[in-house]
Design a protein around this motif. Sequence first.
Motif: not given
Length: 314
Positions: A81-94, A129-140, A143-145
């Motif tokens: 798990v990295f400092q900057n989350f590295n989530l895929f921005g084009n995919m929703n949370v789930v 689950a259906d949200a895009l990463p950009e709509t989440l707070s850093g803490g959220q 937690r997804v990461a």
Amino acid sequence: MITVSHLRKSFNGTPVLRDVNATIAKGEIISVIGPSGTGKSTFLRCLNRLETPDAGSIVVDGVEVNAAADISAIRRKMGMVFQNFNLFGNMNVVGNVMAAQCDLLGRTPEAARRKAMELLDRVGLADRADALPETLSGGQKQRVAIARALAMDPEILLFDEPTSALDPTMVGEVLAVIKDLAETGMTMLVVTHEMSFAHDVSSRVFYMDEGVIYEEGTPDEMFGSPKRPKTRDFVGQVCLKKVRDVVRVLRTGFLADGRIDETEALLLLKLTEPFQDLGNGTIAGLSSLLRKMLEDGKISDAESCRLVGILKKL
Ligand SMILES: Nc1ncnc2c1ncn2[C@@H]1O[C@H](COP(=O)(O)OP(=O)(O)OP(=O)(O)O)[C@@H](O)[C@H]1O
Ligand SMILES: [Mg+2]
């Protein structure tokens, strides 16, 4: 579970890891602390081969992590798990939590979704689950990461400053998830600047400096009575920063909120003034200094009672 022997790594001829040796047992929680640039991230990245060591050996569960190893098997066993989350921005949370399950573990989309929802529930985010990463707070996002890393059923989790990019108000929610994992018996290495977390959660603390694990010990040893000079300096500096942070919060926040009054804020400033010189202090040093101030009459009984009152409001 993990044995590191004589690990070395240089970048452009500059040695970063000179001779790192460590043995980590199953279920241990290791906090890795130390000044910036001392190779903490490099150490973690060598473990799961995001960096290639120059020399030395890393053995995980009896398997040597080297050029001949099955790197994807190692990374499944050892999530990061990295400092900057590295989530895929084009995919929703789930989708983020499902992707590697389908690609790397060959799980069906149904099975992957079930697992993802279970983990999102565990980190308190099933409703996003259906949200895009950009709509989440850093803490959220973090937690997804973590849920995404857990989806691989890892046996070891590596965290590289998981809360450093977060607004201070969100640090707690992420640390709570990591603490919760610690109680499940997961083996974890956590590079962190959160000393109270390191103190409360770790089984051992590694202090890195000079290209080696310069000192290691239990949290009480490392924060209460570090033995070597650089560890003492570092722990002292961190303590000092903590005191300054408390003072800042008090002045800007609690004073403005009316939770403490001007006299109380001034008292706190007065009490923390000596800590400005405490370059070599430790947590034990701080409390003995405070005791000494009481004994020397630098603060009165009434002031010390007020101080206790102020601290209770924090
Ligand atoms: N890929 C790279 N190429 C060149 N130099 C690198 C690379 N990665 C790290 N370094 C250098 O190696 C040193 C150690 O870096 P590293 O990121 O491991 O330190 P760190 O202890 O994690 O620091 P921080 O607390 O700032 O995250 C630094 O001087 C850094 O600039
Ligand atoms: Mg780092």
